[in-house]
Design a protein around this motif. Sequence first.
Motif, mmCIF file in Angstrom:
data_model
loop_
_atom_site.group_PDB
_atom_site.id
_atom_site.type_symbol
_atom_site.label_atom_id
_atom_site.label_comp_id
_atom_site.label_asym_id
_atom_site.label_seq_id
_atom_site.Cartn_x
_atom_site.Cartn_y
_atom_site.Cartn_z
ATOM 1 N N UNK A 79 53.185 63.078 67.716
ATOM 2 C CA UNK A 79 53.218 61.878 66.888
ATOM 3 C C UNK A 79 53.835 60.721 67.668
ATOM 4 N N UNK A 80 53.426 59.499 67.300
ATOM 5 C CA UNK A 80 53.930 58.322 68.010
ATOM 6 C C UNK A 80 55.117 57.729 67.257
ATOM 7 N N UNK A 81 56.215 57.614 67.970
ATOM 8 C CA UNK A 81 57.428 56.979 67.460
ATOM 9 C C UNK A 81 57.483 55.553 67.980
ATOM 10 N N UNK A 82 57.558 54.595 67.067
ATOM 11 C CA UNK A 82 57.687 53.192 67.436
ATOM 12 C C UNK A 82 59.108 52.722 67.225
ATOM 13 N N UNK A 83 59.760 52.306 68.298
ATOM 14 C CA UNK A 83 61.147 51.847 68.247
ATOM 15 C C UNK A 83 61.190 50.324 68.258
ATOM 16 N N UNK A 84 61.840 49.750 67.272
ATOM 17 C CA UNK A 84 62.034 48.303 67.215
ATOM 18 C C UNK A 84 63.483 48.040 67.591
#
Length: 321
Positions: free
Chosen positions: A147-152
């Motif tokens: 799964x893709x984790x998007x970090x802001x």
Amino acid sequence: MRETVVVLGGELAPEGRAILEDAGVAVIATKPYLDRQAVIAAMTQHRPAAVIVRLLAEILGPEEMQAGGRLRHVAKHGVGTNDIDLRAASQLGIPVSMTTGSNGHSVAEHALALIMALVKDFSRQDALIRDGVWDKSQYQGRELRGQRLGLVGYGFIGQTLAGMAAALGMRISAFDPHTPAEAFRNGVTRETDLDKLLSEADIVSLHCPLTPETRNLIDARRIRLMKSGAYLVNTARGEVVDEAALIESLTDGHLAGAGLDSFAVEPPDQDNPLFRLANTIVTPHVAGVTLDAKRAMSVMAAENVLATLCGEELAPRVLAR
């Protein structure tokens, strides 16, 4: 050293208090979430040379700083200085320090725990079995692998979480216009378009400070850009997210769930709709205050105060600008 330090909004860990008291400093702690008038009263009564800011109901402003007439330093018990008027402090010649790096691992671990609990469907399964339902067909858990984790936000906390997530086989993208290029390594993709990151991530985790630019950064439009069935995790500041828009997206099923450690108003109202939703996991802004982190923050805040009162210059990395 005969000086007084007031801890605004709670007690220090014993190790931090001991550093100050062993140097002859009197330490006075107030209850959490004082309003402006209560802060002014405490400052006027105790006339501290320094304050350590933990939990306030309102921003520590110039009137509070000048009450008592002896304030030489403001130390944040943590790294988020949105509850301190930095411009006013600068104009008054009062340095503001932070406990940089002291609780980053705890926050990263907390974010990962929220991610795990959401994706593995822990809360719903716990509720079912407590209600006497033993039905494996209702389990909706998924693997994190792939799964893709998007970090802001990709400072110390974001980078620490990225390392943890990579070990689980997740694909990681990060958005942070302020982090140098060399930080994006070990398979982490730098994304320069926040909207693109949000639209591609299976899980979005927020790790940016609260600034005028990041207030409501994750607004209704950006929440709708997120994948249907995605998850949002916030261990940053509640005001980064448009709470009403988040509630709507959780209610109508656009988002599968949210893990929240911070809220737009703290402490939040007991009737906050987020607390009634079955697809939220909420904690009371404790990601960075494990026993280990609290000890480290208290020690570092005390050391920052003591160094300033002794006329020493603090390292630039711990000074808020």
